[in-house]
Design a protein around this motif. Structure first.
Motif, PDB file in Angstrom:
ATOM      1  N   SER A 184       6.389  -5.387  -7.334  1.00  0.00           N
ATOM      2  CA  SER A 184       4.988  -5.625  -7.711  1.00  0.00           C
ATOM      3  C   SER A 184       4.181  -4.349  -7.865  1.00  0.00           C
ATOM      4  N   GLN A 185       4.490  -3.329  -7.080  1.00  0.00           N
ATOM      5  CA  GLN A 185       3.669  -2.123  -7.082  1.00  0.00           C
ATOM      6  C   GLN A 185       4.289  -0.966  -7.854  1.00  0.00           C
ATOM      7  N   ALA A 186       5.582  -1.059  -8.169  1.00  0.00           N
ATOM      8  CA  ALA A 186       6.242   0.009  -8.932  1.00  0.00           C
ATOM      9  C   ALA A 186       7.151  -0.612  -9.991  1.00  0.00           C
ATOM     10  N   PRO A 187       6.594  -1.466 -10.868  1.00  0.00           N
ATOM     11  CA  PRO A 187       7.438  -2.099 -11.887  1.00  0.00           C
ATOM     12  C   PRO A 187       8.074  -1.038 -12.783  1.00  0.00           C
ATOM     13  N   GLY A 188       9.337  -1.238 -13.075  1.00  0.00           N
ATOM     14  CA  GLY A 188      10.053  -0.285 -13.914  1.00  0.00           C
ATOM     15  C   GLY A 188      10.764   0.806 -13.146  1.00  0.00           C
ATOM     16  N   LEU A 189      10.452   0.971 -11.860  1.00  0.00           N
ATOM     17  CA  LEU A 189      11.140   1.980 -11.056  1.00  0.00           C
ATOM     18  C   LEU A 189      12.580   1.533 -10.817  1.00  0.00           C
ATOM     19  N   PRO A 190      13.570   2.381 -11.111  1.00  0.00           N
ATOM     20  CA  PRO A 190      14.955   1.996 -10.816  1.00  0.00           C
ATOM     21  C   PRO A 190      15.162   1.764  -9.324  1.00  0.00           C
ATOM     22  N   VAL A 191      15.706   0.608  -8.970  1.00  0.00           N
ATOM     23  CA  VAL A 191      15.909   0.238  -7.573  1.00  0.00           C
ATOM     24  C   VAL A 191      17.330  -0.290  -7.394  1.00  0.00           C
ATOM     25  N   THR A 192      18.009   0.193  -6.364  1.00  0.00           N
ATOM     26  CA  THR A 192      19.342  -0.292  -6.019  1.00  0.00           C
ATOM     27  C   THR A 192      19.294  -0.893  -4.624  1.00  0.00           C
ATOM     28  N   ASP A 214      17.410  -7.699   5.966  1.00  0.00           N
ATOM     29  CA  ASP A 214      16.471  -8.505   5.187  1.00  0.00           C
ATOM     30  C   ASP A 214      15.617  -7.553   4.359  1.00  0.00           C
ATOM     31  N   GLN A 215      15.871  -7.532   3.066  1.00  0.00           N
ATOM     32  CA  GLN A 215      15.211  -6.582   2.177  1.00  0.00           C
ATOM     33  C   GLN A 215      14.045  -7.196   1.408  1.00  0.00           C
ATOM     34  N   THR A 216      13.714  -8.437   1.695  1.00  0.00           N
ATOM     35  CA  THR A 216      12.762  -9.187   0.877  1.00  0.00           C
ATOM     36  C   THR A 216      11.422  -8.479   0.746  1.00  0.00           C
ATOM     37  N   ILE A 217      10.822  -8.085   1.874  1.00  0.00           N
ATOM     38  CA  ILE A 217       9.472  -7.510   1.849  1.00  0.00           C
ATOM     39  C   ILE A 217       9.458  -6.206   1.064  1.00  0.00           C
ATOM     40  N   VAL A 218      10.452  -5.368   1.282  1.00  0.00           N
ATOM     41  CA  VAL A 218      10.499  -4.075   0.595  1.00  0.00           C
ATOM     42  C   VAL A 218      10.731  -4.263  -0.898  1.00  0.00           C
ATOM     43  N   LEU A 219      11.679  -5.127  -1.264  1.00  0.00           N
ATOM     44  CA  LEU A 219      11.971  -5.349  -2.679  1.00  0.00           C
ATOM     45  C   LEU A 219      10.787  -5.968  -3.410  1.00  0.00           C
ATOM     46  N   GLU A 220      10.085  -6.873  -2.757  1.00  0.00           N
ATOM     47  CA  GLU A 220       8.909  -7.480  -3.390  1.00  0.00           C
ATOM     48  C   GLU A 220       7.812  -6.446  -3.617  1.00  0.00           C
ATOM     49  N   ALA A 221       7.626  -5.547  -2.647  1.00  0.00           N
ATOM     50  CA  ALA A 221       6.610  -4.502  -2.803  1.00  0.00           C
ATOM     51  C   ALA A 221       6.972  -3.550  -3.936  1.00  0.00           C
ATOM     52  N   LEU A 222       8.242  -3.172  -4.035  1.00  0.00           N
ATOM     53  CA  LEU A 222       8.665  -2.292  -5.117  1.00  0.00           C
ATOM     54  C   LEU A 222       8.506  -2.966  -6.473  1.00  0.00           C
ATOM     55  N   GLU A 233       0.828  -1.202   0.000  1.00  0.00           N
ATOM     56  CA  GLU A 233       0.000   0.000   0.000  1.00  0.00           C
ATOM     57  C   GLU A 233       0.865   1.256   0.000  1.00  0.00           C
ATOM     58  N   LEU A 234       1.941   1.255   0.765  1.00  0.00           N
ATOM     59  CA  LEU A 234       2.844   2.406   0.805  1.00  0.00           C
ATOM     60  C   LEU A 234       3.447   2.659  -0.570  1.00  0.00           C
ATOM     61  N   VAL A 235       3.968   1.631  -1.212  1.00  0.00           N
ATOM     62  CA  VAL A 235       4.612   1.816  -2.511  1.00  0.00           C
ATOM     63  C   VAL A 235       3.605   2.318  -3.537  1.00  0.00           C
ATOM     64  N   ARG A 236       2.386   1.777  -3.535  1.00  0.00           N
ATOM     65  CA  ARG A 236       1.354   2.273  -4.457  1.00  0.00           C
ATOM     66  C   ARG A 236       1.106   3.761  -4.247  1.00  0.00           C
ATOM     67  N   ALA A 237       1.091   4.182  -2.981  1.00  0.00           N
ATOM     68  CA  ALA A 237       0.763   5.577  -2.667  1.00  0.00           C
ATOM     69  C   ALA A 237       1.857   6.542  -3.099  1.00  0.00           C
ATOM     70  N   VAL A 238       3.118   6.108  -3.052  1.00  0.00           N
ATOM     71  CA  VAL A 238       4.221   7.039  -3.297  1.00  0.00           C
ATOM     72  C   VAL A 238       4.858   6.865  -4.672  1.00  0.00           C
ATOM     73  N   ARG A 239       4.476   5.841  -5.416  1.00  0.00           N
ATOM     74  CA  ARG A 239       5.128   5.545  -6.704  1.00  0.00           C
ATOM     75  C   ARG A 239       5.215   6.771  -7.614  1.00  0.00           C
ATOM     76  N   GLY A 240       4.143   7.529  -7.723  1.00  0.00           N
ATOM     77  CA  GLY A 240       4.125   8.663  -8.623  1.00  0.00           C
ATOM     78  C   GLY A 240       5.060   9.787  -8.228  1.00  0.00           C
ATOM     79  N   HIS A 241       5.543   9.765  -7.012  1.00  0.00           N
ATOM     80  CA  HIS A 241       6.428  10.819  -6.520  1.00  0.00           C
ATOM     81  C   HIS A 241       7.903  10.457  -6.688  1.00  0.00           C
ATOM     82  N   LEU A 242       8.184   9.248  -7.179  1.00  0.00           N
ATOM     83  CA  LEU A 242       9.553   8.732  -7.145  1.00  0.00           C
ATOM     84  C   LEU A 242      10.239   8.710  -8.505  1.00  0.00           C
ATOM     85  N   ARG A 243      11.551   8.962  -8.473  1.00  0.00           N
ATOM     86  CA  ARG A 243      12.414   8.694  -9.619  1.00  0.00           C
ATOM     87  C   ARG A 243      13.098   7.337  -9.443  1.00  0.00           C
ATOM     88  N   GLY A 244      13.367   6.992  -8.188  1.00  0.00           N
ATOM     89  CA  GLY A 244      14.030   5.728  -7.921  1.00  0.00           C
ATOM     90  C   GLY A 244      14.044   5.433  -6.439  1.00  0.00           C
TER      91      GLY A 244
END
Length: 510
Positions: free
Chosen positions: A431-439, A421-429, A403-414
């Motif tokens: 699924s909810q922000a496909p194509g967003l550059p993530v490091t 343990d990054q699993t939960i955060v990376l999975e949310a990014l 829900e957080l990633v969906r809400a903020v996706r439009g405000h992000l460049r990356g």
């Protein structure tokens, strides 16, 4: 011990104190002064060893026992003890073995707040009003604003509880005219008789679910803030859960429900009309009109770049909640202009949406205090579309992130992801922000993690962008505290910003 036990009855009583942080040490000092027979418990042997140097050798010598070890050992020692009362640190989880042992033994548990309240009621200044604030987010800002407003009205009204000095220390000193009290759900869990003049739960979103054992238990502990409220039960019009808490609360007869809203207020509310904060809850002609309490100009110093037009909505909401609480006091009710003066004088604490560096057209903001998804969302959604580089991750505390990633996706460049343990955060990014550059940043020392995260964020950012450390997670997996996380970020950001600005400076100098 019982819910009606006066604090004087602690003389000679066997009392255990679990947790020897700053608040626990203050509790030990007060209990010894009251004549209690005190035993202390802490997972850290060094905390027990340091106690004499903190409270004084004479006080420490009057302890009747000290136990260190893991939670299981502490629980066993409590089970085998002859204690009549246990005073617990907020760090002791409701679902953990220590409180489970206390429940099985039938041992009453108090928070430091409960002891401080009983001490207040037994003092020569028993009627000093407490104004209590809880909520998932915004507590510290609201309490800071509230204390500033009360001070502007001429009261000695320190911010205490989960902020500032321990409440027990302030009460024992006996100099306060009122207390602005920040209360976490941990503190409320073992608070039983507090009767504040005014109280609020600012909002409710999932947080600390691992500590409480689930959302229902977390909500129930937050709702305890309204119990026995005397004059004003302040709720958030935009968060129906807080109104429901008020409706279900057993308050003192005559207590009123007061709403705060960032929209135009109706009768019984404080709210906003354009850039003016307005009262339609307290003043005599509230049925037909509102009166001005403050303007956005009084809050401009809390906006990015000092621009009142960019004032984040959650800052306005916090100011309205603080005003609603303050108006319950006779001093502020008699002089509402103190609200504007107090808001102008308020300065936020560190790590709360603080601009820490600028260079190369990029602004770097430390919001390390954003330790849950709800608070991170409030900060990120204030950014322009596609202009944010988000540093996120850490100890998720059992929260979900879709829900957080969906809400903020439009405000992000990356996004740059930290945490063991990054699993939960990376999975949310994903699924909810496909194509967003993530490091993703590899685990390491606090310094190494921070430097790598800042370098990755700098590589993603473009002129006009904002890099925001708003982790939406606790810091404990990789840092000592959110403060250390924020401090390291600020230093690393300053180095990167200075290097980015250096070519421009050289060019200007030629």
């Amino acid at each position: 011990m019982s819910s009606s036990t006066p604090v004087e009855a602690l003389s000679g009583a066997r009392v255990g104190v679990v947790g020897l942080g700053r608040t626990g040490v203050a509790v030990v000092d007060v209990l010894i002064a009251l004549g209690a027979r005190v035993s202390v418990f802490d997972t850290r042997r060094c905390a027990i060893d340091a106690l004499a140097g903190t409270v004084g050798a004479e006080t420490a010598a009057r302890l009747t026992g000290a136990t260190s070890g893991d939670d299981a050992r502490l629980a066993a020692a409590i089970t085998d003890s002859d204690l009549r009362l246990l005073i617990v640190s907020p760090g002791v989880p409701a679902t953990g073995p220590v409180l489970a042992a206390a429940r099985a033994k039938g041992l009453e548990t108090w928070s430091e707040i409960e002891l401080a309240w009983r001490l207040q009621r037994a003092s020569a200044r028993r009627d000093v009003p407490w104004l209590a604030v809880t909520g998932t987010d915004g507590k510290t800002t609201t309490v800071g604003m509230l204390a500033a407003i009360l001070a502007a009205a001429g009261l000695n009204a320190p911010a205490v509880g989960n902020i500032g000095a321990p409440a027990i220390t302030t009460v024992a000193e006996g100099r306060a005219d009122a207390l602005a009290v920040e209360l976490s759900s941990f503190q409320l869990h073992s608070t039983h008789t507090l009767s504040p003049l005014a109280a609020t739960c600012l909002n409710l979103a999932p947080d600390h679910l691992d500590w409480h054992g689930g959302m229902a238990a977390y909500r129930a502990d937050k709702a305890r803030v309204y119990a026995r409220t005397q004059r004003a039960a302040v709720y958030n019009v935009a968060d129906v859960a807080t109104l429901t808490m008020v409706e279900e609360a057993d308050v003192v007869e005559g207590c009123r429900a007061i709403g705060f809203t960032t929209a135009a207020p109706t009768l019984g509310q404080v709210g906003r009309v354009e850039d003016v904060l307005v009262d339609r809850a307290y003043h005599a002609d509230r049925r037909s009109s509102g009166i001005e309490l403050a303007t956005f100009a009084d809050l401009a110093h809390l906006a990015p770049g000092g621009d009142a037009a960019q004032l984040p909505a959650h800052v306005v909401a916090d100011a309205l909640a603080a005003a609603a609480l303050a108006l319950a006091t006779p001093a502020v009710a008699a002089e509402p202009a103190a609200i504007a003066r107090g808001l102008r004088s308020y300065r936020p604490g560190a790590h709360r949406i603080v601009t820490v560096a600028q260079g190369g057209g990029v602004t770097w903001i430390d919001d390390s205090k954003a330790t849950n998804p709800h608070s991170a969302q409030a900060a990120l959604t204030a950014l322009g579309a596609g202009t944010g580089v988000w540093i996120v991750g850490g100890d998720t505390k059992g929260a979900a992130f879709d829900e957080l990633v969906r809400a903020v996706r439009g405000h992000l460049r990356g996004a740059v992801v930290i945490g063991k343990d990054q699993t939960i955060v990376l999975e949310a990014l994903a699924s909810q922000a496909p194509g967003l550059p993530v490091t993703a940043i590899a685990d390491g020392t606090p310094e190494a993690v921070t430097d790598a995260a800042v370098a990755a964020a700098a590589a993603l950012a473009r002129p006009g962008d904002t890099v925001m450390l708003a982790p939406a997670c606790a810091s404990w997996d990789q840092f000592d505290s959110y403060a250390q996380r924020g401090d390291l970020f600020a230093r690393a950001a300053a180095r990167v910003a200075q290097a980015a600005a250096a070519p421009d400076a050289d060019e200007d100098g030629r």
